[in-house]
Design a protein around this motif. Structure first.
Motif, PDB file in Angstrom:
ATOM      1  N   GLU A  63     -19.934   7.819  14.787  1.00  0.00           N
ATOM      2  CA  GLU A  63     -19.777   8.028  13.350  1.00  0.00           C
ATOM      3  C   GLU A  63     -18.289   8.175  13.042  1.00  0.00           C
ATOM      4  O   GLU A  63     -17.601   8.998  13.644  1.00  0.00           O
ATOM      5  CB  GLU A  63     -20.537   9.271  12.905  1.00  0.00           C
ATOM      6  CG  GLU A  63     -20.540   9.489  11.409  1.00  0.00           C
ATOM      7  CD  GLU A  63     -21.419  10.670  11.011  1.00  0.00           C
ATOM      8  OE1 GLU A  63     -20.893  11.609  10.382  1.00  0.00           O
ATOM      9  OE2 GLU A  63     -22.629  10.649  11.358  1.00  0.00           O
ATOM     10  N   LEU A  64     -17.781   7.374  12.120  1.00  0.00           N
ATOM     11  CA  LEU A  64     -16.358   7.390  11.835  1.00  0.00           C
ATOM     12  C   LEU A  64     -15.980   8.655  11.062  1.00  0.00           C
ATOM     13  O   LEU A  64     -16.644   9.009  10.080  1.00  0.00           O
ATOM     14  CB  LEU A  64     -15.956   6.172  10.993  1.00  0.00           C
ATOM     15  CG  LEU A  64     -16.368   4.777  11.483  1.00  0.00           C
ATOM     16  CD1 LEU A  64     -15.710   3.717  10.607  1.00  0.00           C
ATOM     17  CD2 LEU A  64     -16.008   4.565  12.939  1.00  0.00           C
ATOM     18  N   PRO A  65     -14.914   9.350  11.463  1.00  0.00           N
ATOM     19  CA  PRO A  65     -14.401  10.427  10.610  1.00  0.00           C
ATOM     20  C   PRO A  65     -14.059   9.863   9.234  1.00  0.00           C
ATOM     21  O   PRO A  65     -13.621   8.710   9.108  1.00  0.00           O
ATOM     22  CB  PRO A  65     -13.139  10.893  11.347  1.00  0.00           C
ATOM     23  CG  PRO A  65     -13.322  10.447  12.765  1.00  0.00           C
ATOM     24  CD  PRO A  65     -14.112   9.179  12.691  1.00  0.00           C
ATOM     25  N   ALA A  66     -14.237  10.665   8.209  1.00  0.00           N
ATOM     26  CA  ALA A  66     -14.006  10.170   6.848  1.00  0.00           C
ATOM     27  C   ALA A  66     -12.566   9.726   6.630  1.00  0.00           C
ATOM     28  O   ALA A  66     -12.291   8.892   5.761  1.00  0.00           O
ATOM     29  CB  ALA A  66     -14.381  11.242   5.828  1.00  0.00           C
ATOM     30  N   THR A  67     -11.626  10.272   7.403  1.00  0.00           N
ATOM     31  CA  THR A  67     -10.232   9.874   7.256  1.00  0.00           C
ATOM     32  C   THR A  67      -9.881   8.612   8.036  1.00  0.00           C
ATOM     33  O   THR A  67      -8.814   8.023   7.814  1.00  0.00           O
ATOM     34  CB  THR A  67      -9.304  11.010   7.727  1.00  0.00           C
ATOM     35  OG1 THR A  67      -9.742  11.456   9.031  1.00  0.00           O
ATOM     36  CG2 THR A  67      -9.333  12.177   6.750  1.00  0.00           C
TER      37      THR A  67
END
Length: 288
Positions: A63-67
């Motif tokens: 899951e990609l970090p939002a940043t």
């Protein structure tokens, strides 16, 4: 609006000399170009994601970090701001705020379309503010699931008619940190490697001094990512994380991190100078 399709990520090695050359020209007014850059079929390199996570403090996950998508769009942002019709020189620009809205988590392996454009030049008491808007559209979807609004300040040329700085939130906590982080002297170089942002103010004390800093300073987006990593395991799938960049983190540094509940299932947080009641960053996390 003029749409420019890109087949690959812009080459930042060639863009930085353009930024230097652009810094020698005078501002050409405040009319932003009506141009959008689009790049399709973007996928994430797992090794790059892992490197980003290690530098910023995130756990390994698909899951990609939002940043993280910010670094995917960064080259497109620089390409847009070094075009001949862009009115402001890139050198000396101040990144004053960043707001990211994630409508659902993005995952490793998803093909994405990136879009970048500028918007809303407006007067500020120190010059002109404007936004660079980046979006991610997964696969063939028509609506973005991730939006990044980076607000920049171009100093000078102001009419002084508007744009007072944002008021400090009334719920700010005192500088009693819940965590203290040691920020190493090389964090600017390490983040530059994964982000592509090789602004000389972040790389070395000597190059930072050329721009008026007594030492290299941490990237604002690294400080935001490091703070967001402190909330891993407590974030909803959809949320907005909004920060204002206050004072630079001079490297090396020790900083204090403070967070507290705010609103309906939301959070507020700050990054402080470890020995002074001076915030480097203030932010909020709001469920969508």
């Amino acid at each position: 609006m003029t749409v420019k399709e890109l087949s690959a990520a812009p080459n930042l090695t060639t863009l930085y000399p353009k930024a230097v050359a652009g810094g020698l020209r005078r501002s050409g007014g405040d009319s932003l170009p009506d141009t959008e850059y689009v790049r399709r079929g973007v996928t994430v390199d797992p090794r790059h994601l892992a490197d980003y996570g290690r530098v910023c403090g995130f756990r390994l996950s698909d899951e990609l970090p939002a940043t993280y998508p910010h670094v995917l769009a960064f080259g497109m942002q620089i390409a847009l701001m070094t075009e001949p019709d862009f009115p402001f020189p890139l050198l000396g620009m101040v990144h004053v705020a960043n707001r990211i809205t994630q409508r659902r988590p993005l995952r490793l392996g998803e093909p994405m379309t990136l879009r970048v454009r500028t918007d809303e030049a407006r007067p500020h008491d120190k010059g002109t503010q404007f936004d660079v808007i980046s979006e991610v559209l997964p696969g063939d979807e028509d609506e973005p699931v991730w939006t990044d609004v980076s607000t920049y300040l171009h100093r000078g040329g102001t009419s002084g008619s508007a744009g007072a700085p944002r008021a400090r939130p009334t719920e700010l906590a005192p500088p009693a940190p819940t965590a203290r982080w040691r920020v190493p002297a090389d964090i600017g170089r390490r983040y530059a490697e994964v982000s592509g942002d090789r602004n000389p103010i972040h790389l070395h004390r000597l190059t930072a001094r050329m721009f008026g800093f007594r030492s290299a300073i941490a990237h604002g987006m690294w400080t935001k990512a490091r703070c967001l990593a402190a909330f891993e395991g407590r974030l909803p799938g959809a949320y907005t994380v909004d920060v204002g960049f206050k004072r630079p983190v001079l490297l090396p540094a020790t900083v204090g991190f403070t967070s507290w509940h705010s609103g309906a299932a939301g959070w507020a947080f700050e990054l402080w100078h470890a020995r002074k009641p001076t915030p480097h960053l203030t932010g909020t996390i709001t469920p969508e």
